[in-house]
Each structure stands twice: as C-alpha cells, then as structure tokens.
Design a protein around this motif. Structure first.
Motif, PDB file in Angstrom:
ATOM      1  N   ASN A  48       0.848  -1.200   0.000  1.00  0.00           N
ATOM      2  CA  ASN A  48       0.000   0.000   0.000  1.00  0.00           C
ATOM      3  C   ASN A  48       0.879   1.245   0.000  1.00  0.00           C
ATOM      4  O   ASN A  48       0.756   2.137   0.845  1.00  0.00           O
ATOM      5  N   ALA A  49       1.772   1.311  -0.980  1.00  0.00           N
ATOM      6  CA  ALA A  49       2.780   2.372  -1.045  1.00  0.00           C
ATOM      7  C   ALA A  49       2.135   3.750  -1.177  1.00  0.00           C
ATOM      8  O   ALA A  49       1.062   3.908  -1.761  1.00  0.00           O
ATOM      9  N   GLY A  50       2.810   4.738  -0.642  1.00  0.00           N
ATOM     10  CA  GLY A  50       2.355   6.119  -0.721  1.00  0.00           C
ATOM     11  C   GLY A  50       3.180   6.904  -1.709  1.00  0.00           C
ATOM     12  O   GLY A  50       3.347   6.514  -2.849  1.00  0.00           O
ATOM     13  N   GLY A  51       3.761   8.013  -1.233  1.00  0.00           N
ATOM     14  CA  GLY A  51       4.594   8.811  -2.120  1.00  0.00           C
ATOM     15  C   GLY A  51       4.486  10.289  -1.854  1.00  0.00           C
ATOM     16  O   GLY A  51       3.885  10.732  -0.869  1.00  0.00           O
ATOM     17  N   LEU A  52       5.075  11.053  -2.763  1.00  0.00           N
ATOM     18  CA  LEU A  52       5.209  12.480  -2.550  1.00  0.00           C
ATOM     19  C   LEU A  52       3.886  13.229  -2.609  1.00  0.00           C
ATOM     20  O   LEU A  52       3.700  14.216  -1.910  1.00  0.00           O
ATOM     21  N   CYS A  53       2.960  12.782  -3.446  1.00  0.00           N
ATOM     22  CA  CYS A  53       1.712  13.551  -3.599  1.00  0.00           C
ATOM     23  C   CYS A  53       0.552  12.966  -2.806  1.00  0.00           C
ATOM     24  O   CYS A  53      -0.587  13.409  -2.954  1.00  0.00           O
ATOM     25  N   CYS A  54       0.831  11.996  -1.935  1.00  0.00           N
ATOM     26  CA  CYS A  54      -0.290  11.347  -1.241  1.00  0.00           C
ATOM     27  C   CYS A  54      -0.893  12.244  -0.174  1.00  0.00           C
ATOM     28  O   CYS A  54      -1.999  11.963   0.302  1.00  0.00           O
ATOM     29  N   VAL A  55      -0.223  13.333   0.211  1.00  0.00           N
ATOM     30  CA  VAL A  55      -0.810  14.263   1.165  1.00  0.00           C
ATOM     31  C   VAL A  55      -2.142  14.791   0.642  1.00  0.00           C
ATOM     32  O   VAL A  55      -3.077  15.032   1.413  1.00  0.00           O
ATOM     33  N   LYS A  56      -2.269  14.941  -0.664  1.00  0.00           N
ATOM     34  CA  LYS A  56      -3.517  15.419  -1.268  1.00  0.00           C
ATOM     35  C   LYS A  56      -4.291  14.308  -1.959  1.00  0.00           C
ATOM     36  O   LYS A  56      -5.537  14.313  -1.936  1.00  0.00           O
ATOM     37  N   TYR A  57      -3.593  13.345  -2.542  1.00  0.00           N
ATOM     38  CA  TYR A  57      -4.257  12.396  -3.435  1.00  0.00           C
ATOM     39  C   TYR A  57      -4.338  10.976  -2.903  1.00  0.00           C
ATOM     40  O   TYR A  57      -4.919  10.099  -3.548  1.00  0.00           O
ATOM     41  N   GLY A  58      -3.759  10.705  -1.735  1.00  0.00           N
ATOM     42  CA  GLY A  58      -3.902   9.386  -1.161  1.00  0.00           C
ATOM     43  C   GLY A  58      -2.853   8.394  -1.625  1.00  0.00           C
ATOM     44  O   GLY A  58      -1.963   8.701  -2.415  1.00  0.00           O
ATOM     45  N   VAL A  59      -2.973   7.161  -1.121  1.00  0.00           N
ATOM     46  CA  VAL A  59      -1.984   6.113  -1.344  1.00  0.00           C
ATOM     47  C   VAL A  59      -2.514   5.100  -2.359  1.00  0.00           C
ATOM     48  O   VAL A  59      -3.621   5.233  -2.881  1.00  0.00           O
ATOM     49  N   THR A  60      -1.714   4.087  -2.629  1.00  0.00           N
ATOM     50  CA  THR A  60      -2.070   3.104  -3.656  1.00  0.00           C
ATOM     51  C   THR A  60      -3.468   2.533  -3.461  1.00  0.00           C
ATOM     52  O   THR A  60      -4.254   2.419  -4.402  1.00  0.00           O
ATOM     53  N   GLY A  61      -3.799   2.177  -2.232  1.00  0.00           N
ATOM     54  CA  GLY A  61      -5.087   1.557  -1.964  1.00  0.00           C
ATOM     55  C   GLY A  61      -6.281   2.414  -2.343  1.00  0.00           C
ATOM     56  O   GLY A  61      -7.369   1.887  -2.608  1.00  0.00           O
ATOM     57  N   ASP A  62      -6.086   3.717  -2.370  1.00  0.00           N
ATOM     58  CA  ASP A  62      -7.173   4.611  -2.767  1.00  0.00           C
ATOM     59  C   ASP A  62      -7.481   4.524  -4.252  1.00  0.00           C
ATOM     60  O   ASP A  62      -8.491   5.067  -4.710  1.00  0.00           O
TER      61      ASP A  62
END
Length: 455
Positions: free
Chosen positions: A146-160
C-alpha cells in the motif's frame, strides 16, 4: 517427482532456475538489515495460469512461496526464507487496458509505476501514487505494501486507487476481487484486505486502478530552516491554514550533504533543512495557495523562502528528495524508519528523533512526506561497526515507541515485513492480532504464502 521437476514440467525452461548465483540475487529486498534465507528456485512467470501452476506445485510439496516485484521494498517483506520458491513478477509487464471513459487502467503486477503513469498520460490521464522509487518499483509491489509517495498528502496512497484485483489464493484458486464501477459494496471488501498484505494472503496477477484527469502545472514553494523542528512547525502551520498541498516534503542537512557529495548539486551550502511545498490548484487558486504556503514557511521561522519561478530548478529540488536514500546508502548500511504521526505532532516527533540520535550516538538523517506526517528517519552506521548497529537497532525501536506515544503508527507506507513485526504487536491489541491471524489462516490455510512476514 521433485519440486524442481514439477516446476520445470509446468513452466517453459526460461521461466525456472535453481542456479544459486541467480537465486541469491533475488533473495532479499532493499531492507539491508532484514534477515533472509536461500531459495531453492526462482520462477518468473508471464501469465496467471503459470502463477497458479507454481502455487499448486508449492502446495503439493509444502514449500513456502515468496512473491516479489522489483525488490525496492524497505521492510524485508520480499525476503526469501530457506528452501522457498521466489516468484518474481518482473516479466508480467503488460498494460492491458486504459479506459478514458471509465478512467481506469488494467495492468499486470510487474508494470513499473512510472511506465503506467506515462501510458496514462498519453490518454490525458494521471495515476497519482508516486513513491520515491516510482522509476523502478512495480504496481504489484506498490499494492503489496500500500505504497504512498510524494503527492499522497492530497491524493492518497495506492489503496485509494485499486478498484479490483485478480489473485491466486493459498488454495491455488484464481479469484477476481473488486469491481470496475465507480461504486460497489457487494460483500466484504476483500480487495482492500489484499492491498497491504505483502503477499501473505495471495499472489496478485492483475490490478485494476482508478485514474484521474491530467492535472495543472504545479507551483513550488521552497523554504530553508535552521532545524528540523522549525521545519516541522512550518508543516503544522500549513495544515492549520487549511492548505492541502500536492506535496510537502522535508529533507535535512545530512541528506542534502549526501546528495551533494554524490551529485554535486550544491544544496547544503545555504540550508540545514529544506521544506518543499507544491500546489497544483489551477489559476488564481494555485497562486493564492502558493502564497499562503510561503507565509506559513516564513511565519514558522524560515531563514529563506520563495515561490519558484524556475520549473527546472524546482524539479531539481524534488529530484534531490528522491535521491536522498540512495545517496545515504553510499555512506554505510541504512536502517530505514517509516513512522507516521498526526500532522500536529510532526514538530514534536522530529524533536524526539533528534534526542534519540543523541542518546544512542547514531547518525539519523531525516526525509519525510511531512504534509501527512509520514517520517522516514534514516539511521546510518559505518560498515562493519557491530556496536553502532546495536545502538541503531535500539534507536529504531525507540522511534517506534515515540511515534505510538504521539498517536501514530509503526508504518505509513513501507509495510511491516520483518523489521516492524515487534512494533506491530505493540501497536495492535492482542484481540486485533488474533483477528489478523484468523484471516491469514482462512486465506492461506497451508501457510505457504510468504511465511513469517507481518505477523
């Protein structure tokens, strides 16, 4: 028949190897401090039917099966156990469909994250999850942790973004989970259960992901700070102002100096800590959001802050952020943390990390997806220094305890794997741990799927 002969009977010859020099190179992921064993075979299937044949062979011979993607994981989740079969998805690289009407893509698990993003961009679409390893990590591996990343603060992580999965379960059955529709609540959400399960509940053979329309050009705000705590206060100020940036990343001096030594970028000349914010709101709204971020940086004590008008310069700063981990690896073995705390607790957590480093006499470099509280303290030790390694391991556990004390979690995006099993047991109650073991036993009743990981 032996396991190897069974595998050779159901797969083409080039898909199976038992050469120890080859299998050894697939025996572990990027978690240098996590233990690993010796596989008896490596298989590299191309299709779901071949994956199913491998699972059935492992069931027949009661052999553990460890699935891996590109091996960029940082928790030991893809590490081999002695006598196992390692299944690499590296040849399952087909982008099978991109649907611009439904805004979804269907891919095999070995598709590299950035390759999917490029294919989506050709149709005017965007796949948001962007771990720092996106040029190398695969969608299957991203799903596994369920990796995240740099833009997940606004757009969420893989599972989303995972709508559906094709999976070979622990009984060797091929099952389809999830949906292609925008909505759907039919039965238990087994798709979400698989996301983040690190190969312990099934082998993912196909992934259906949600896509978004291509977004507006981002505006970048950079701030220099004297300390990580000051930068943490700026992160808190951004959240308090109601700003949801498309990225908010922290890079400390240790990381900047390591990148400079490797790439000669000159980043550590003026800053002890760099905070990088981005806004992708369109037009006037984006300008206002960038100005509000700039004010938050300045108000929190930035020694210098500006909204960048040079896109090349801004991209270089974010490139340096992605280079931080491999740059630090050049200094010695790196023990990577992945705690996540509430945004308001970021300054205190960063202060505690500094105290842990001083108390245990270890070098801890900090990079962070600071906007959503996901911190990556990187504990670096000299190669071959056993005493430093012992101190680093104690620091690692103390950071976990501090994160939990502040209402956080032991892992935001890297997964539990091997390194966080003790921390998971401290985070979850015995009753919840028992529930998780019951799920594992139900979906992998013979215990062959990535044994010893997570639980």
């Amino acid at each position: 028949m032996t396991l190897l002969s069974d595998l050779e009977a159901v797969l083409p010859p080039e898909r199976v190897t038992s050469d120890p020099d080859v299998t050894a190179s697939y025996a572990h992921d990027g978690a240098e401090w996590a233990a690993y064993g010796a596989p008896v075979a490596l298989v590299r299937p191309r299709e779901t039917a071949e994956v199913r044949a491998v699972v059935l062979a492992c069931l027949e011979h009661a052999t553990p099966l460890v699935t891996r993607g590109a091996g960029t994981g940082l928790s030991g989740g893809a590490n081999a156990v002695d006598g196992c079969v390692v299944l690499s998805t590296e040849r399952m690289t087909e982008v099978r469909e991109i649907d611009p009407v439904e805004r979804l893509a269907v891919v095999q698990p070995g598709v590299v994250n950035d390759h999917l993003r490029a294919a989506a961009a050709e149709r005017g679409l965007w796949y948001p999850p962007d771990p720092a390893s996106s040029p190398w990590s695969t969608i299957g591996g991203n799903v596994a942790t369920n990796a995240g990343g740099l833009c997940c603060v606004k757009y969420g992580v893989t599972g989303d973004y995972v709508l559906g999965l094709e999976v070979v379960n622990g009984l060797g059955e091929v099952v389809r989970l999830g949906r292609r529709t925008a909505k759907g609540v039919a039965g238990y959400d087994l798709t979400s259960l698989m996301v983040g399960s690190e190969g312990t509940l099934g082998v993912v053979t196909e992934v259906t992901v949600r896509l978004r329309p291509t977004r507006a050009q981002e505006r970048t705000v950079a701030g220099y700070f004297d300390s990580v705590v000051d930068a943490g206060r700026a992160v808190e100020a951004v959240g308090a102002a109601g700003i949801v940036p498309s990225a908010l990343e922290l890079v400390d001096r240790h990381c900047l100096e390591a990148v400079d030594a490797w790439k000669g970028m000159g980043l550590a000349v003026d800053a002890n800590v760099v905070l990088l914010g981005r806004s992708d709101a369109p037009g006037v709204a984006g300008e206002a959001e960038a100005e509000a971020m700039l004010a938050a940086f300045t108000g929190a004590g930035a020694t210098w802050a500006a909204a960048s008008t040079d896109q090349e310069e801004a991209d270089a700063l974010f490139a340096a952020r992605r280079l931080a981990y491999p740059a630090l690896e050049r200094l010695g073995p790196v023990l990577t943390e992945d705690v996540c705390v509430p945004t308001a607790a970021v300054p205190e957590m960063l202060a505690r990390i500094e105290r842990v480093a001083a108390h245990h006499d270890v070098l801890i470099a900090n990079v962070a997806h600071a906007g959503d509280g996901n911190l990556h303290p990187l504990i670096v030790t000299p190669a071959g220094d056993a005493a430093a390694r012992t101190r680093a391991e104690a620091a690692f556990e103390q950071i976990i305890d501090d994160a939990l004390a502040l209402g956080g979690t032991v892992t935001g995006e890297h997964g539990v794997g091997l390194l966080k099993r003790q921390g998971l047991a401290r985070e979850l109650s015995p009753q919840v741990m028992a529930m998780q073991r019951a799920v594992k036993a139900a979906l992998d009743p013979h215990g062959i799927l990535n044994p010893g990981k997570v639980l």
